[in-house]
Scaffold this motif. Structure first.
Motif, mmCIF file in Angstrom:
data_model
loop_
_atom_site.group_PDB
_atom_site.id
_atom_site.type_symbol
_atom_site.label_atom_id
_atom_site.label_comp_id
_atom_site.label_asym_id
_atom_site.label_seq_id
_atom_site.Cartn_x
_atom_site.Cartn_y
_atom_site.Cartn_z
ATOM 1 N N LEU A 51 0.840 -1.194 0.000
ATOM 2 C CA LEU A 51 0.000 0.000 0.000
ATOM 3 C C LEU A 51 0.878 1.249 0.000
ATOM 4 O O LEU A 51 1.621 1.502 0.961
ATOM 5 C CB LEU A 51 -0.915 -0.006 1.232
ATOM 6 N N PHE A 52 0.815 2.022 -1.088
ATOM 7 C CA PHE A 52 1.622 3.230 -1.242
ATOM 8 C C PHE A 52 1.072 4.008 -2.425
ATOM 9 O O PHE A 52 0.724 3.394 -3.439
ATOM 10 C CB PHE A 52 3.096 2.862 -1.509
ATOM 11 N N PRO A 53 1.006 5.335 -2.390
ATOM 12 C CA PRO A 53 1.453 6.255 -1.347
ATOM 13 C C PRO A 53 0.368 6.630 -0.332
ATOM 14 O O PRO A 53 0.570 7.545 0.463
ATOM 15 C CB PRO A 53 1.865 7.482 -2.155
ATOM 16 N N GLY A 143 1.824 0.684 3.875
ATOM 17 C CA GLY A 143 1.350 -0.479 4.619
ATOM 18 C C GLY A 143 1.497 -1.769 3.840
ATOM 19 O O GLY A 143 1.708 -1.770 2.622
ATOM 20 N N PHE A 144 1.384 -2.877 4.572
ATOM 21 C CA PHE A 144 1.321 -4.218 3.986
ATOM 22 C C PHE A 144 -0.086 -4.784 4.222
ATOM 23 O O PHE A 144 -0.740 -4.456 5.212
ATOM 24 C CB PHE A 144 2.348 -5.143 4.640
ATOM 25 N N LEU A 246 -7.592 -14.547 6.620
ATOM 26 C CA LEU A 246 -7.600 -13.371 7.488
ATOM 27 C C LEU A 246 -6.456 -12.469 7.062
ATOM 28 O O LEU A 246 -5.314 -12.923 6.958
ATOM 29 C CB LEU A 246 -7.424 -13.773 8.953
ATOM 30 N N CYS A 247 -6.753 -11.215 6.813
ATOM 31 C CA CYS A 247 -5.704 -10.240 6.521
ATOM 32 C C CYS A 247 -5.183 -9.645 7.827
ATOM 33 O O CYS A 247 -5.964 -9.146 8.648
ATOM 34 C CB CYS A 247 -6.231 -9.123 5.635
ATOM 35 N N VAL A 248 -3.873 -9.738 8.012
ATOM 36 C CA VAL A 248 -3.177 -9.124 9.143
ATOM 37 C C VAL A 248 -2.340 -8.000 8.545
ATOM 38 O O VAL A 248 -1.320 -8.252 7.907
ATOM 39 C CB VAL A 248 -2.303 -10.147 9.889
ATOM 40 N N GLU A 249 -2.776 -6.747 8.759
ATOM 41 C CA GLU A 249 -2.262 -5.624 7.989
ATOM 42 C C GLU A 249 -1.547 -4.608 8.887
ATOM 43 O O GLU A 249 -2.202 -3.830 9.581
ATOM 44 C CB GLU A 249 -3.400 -4.922 7.255
#
Length: 289
Positions: A51-53, A143-144, A246-249
């Protein structure tokens, strides 16, 4: 999966990374058990986007830097951009994304974003380095967004929990059409523990600003994933109804608050990087049996 993806292997894990988004395509134990969601569009085509920018949505999907304004989809453009392989060994690969004429129309900066994946036994390390190659200060969020199988293999139907290493019951922010409500509300963690249930995400992702730097995901006994985060203070958990993941972000920055303006520099927990400066982010995940 594409022919240009890079495959890595340790004595415990195997991993593939594609140039599109520098996104992981699979993460498996050497016994063949998948740890990463495989991207079935029935639920979600993503696997582990970068995730950017920006992280999350902007009001009216519009962002601005000073007088420069543009549309920008949720989570930014890096996840839809083709990265260039820069380095590759049996256990490590690095991809880089640099600005283009098209990216500068949306985000008016010269930058480099490097994503490194490395296997070390049963641990995956993922790091990101953002460099401002421009002559002006550069605001952004990062972010990831990795999605891990739910349930994990060989867990025999046991309840899965997310357990914060620091314990506690962090407040969260509610969502309104992908935007954060500004007022904190009590979160669902009880003494650092949250059982993952089918109805937990009926209102969307759970977002916990400044939540934790480490957690464990899995049943109380048996296989689990242990996470550590570097320079990623914000946490989101997300699972579409019925989805087997499950997304762990871990994030540095979040979606805009309801009613916010478009300036990237004013988004929650945004970073402004000085010209020619760099900053790193990362997480590790260890498969525990």
């Amino acid at each position: 999966m594409t022919s240009s993806q890079i495959e890595l292997r340790s004595n415990a894990l195997s991993l593939a990374v594609a140039p599109l988004g520098a996104e992981m395509q699979y993460l498996r134990t050497n016994a063949g058990d998948d740890l990463l969601w495989h991207g079935d569009g029935t639920y979600w085509t993503g696997r582990a986007p970068v995730l950017f920018p920006i992280v999350g949505r902007a009001v009216d999907d519009t962002v601005a830097v000073g007088a420069h304004s543009s549309t920008m989809a949720q989570h930014g453009f890096a996840r839809r951009s083709v990265f260039t392989p820069e380095e590759h060994t049996d256990t490590m690969c690095r991809h880089v994304l640099k600005d283009t004429a098209e990216s500068r129309d949306a985000y008016p900066f010269a930058f480099a974003l490097r994503i490194t994946h490395r296997l070390d036994g049963a641990t995956l390390h993922v790091t990101a380095e953002v460099t401002n190659e421009d002559s002006q200060p550069m605001p952004f969020g990062f972010g990831f967004h990795p999605a891990f199988c739910w349930p994990l293999s060989h867990t025999q139907g046991a309840a899965h929990h997310v357990t914060l290493a620091a314990g506690g019951s962090p407040d969260m922010r509610g969502l309104d059409d992908g935007l954060l409500r500004p007022d904190p509300v009590s979160g669902p963690f009880v003494e650092g523990d949250l059982e993952i249930k089918e109805d937990l995400f009926t209102k969307g992702a759970l977002v916990f600003p400044n939540a934790t730097d480490a957690l464990r995901y899995g049943p109380r006994n048996g296989p689990a994933l242990a996470f550590e985060f570097h320079n990623l203070p914000d946490l989101a958990l997300w699972r579409p109804t019925g989805a087997p993941f499950l997304c762990v972000e871990p994030w540095h920055g979040t979606a805009s608050y309801v009613g916010d303006g478009p300036q990237i520099a004013q988004r929650p927990n945004s970073i402004t990087l000085a010209p020619k400066a760099s900053v790193q982010f990362g997480y590790s995940v260890t498969y525990q049996t």
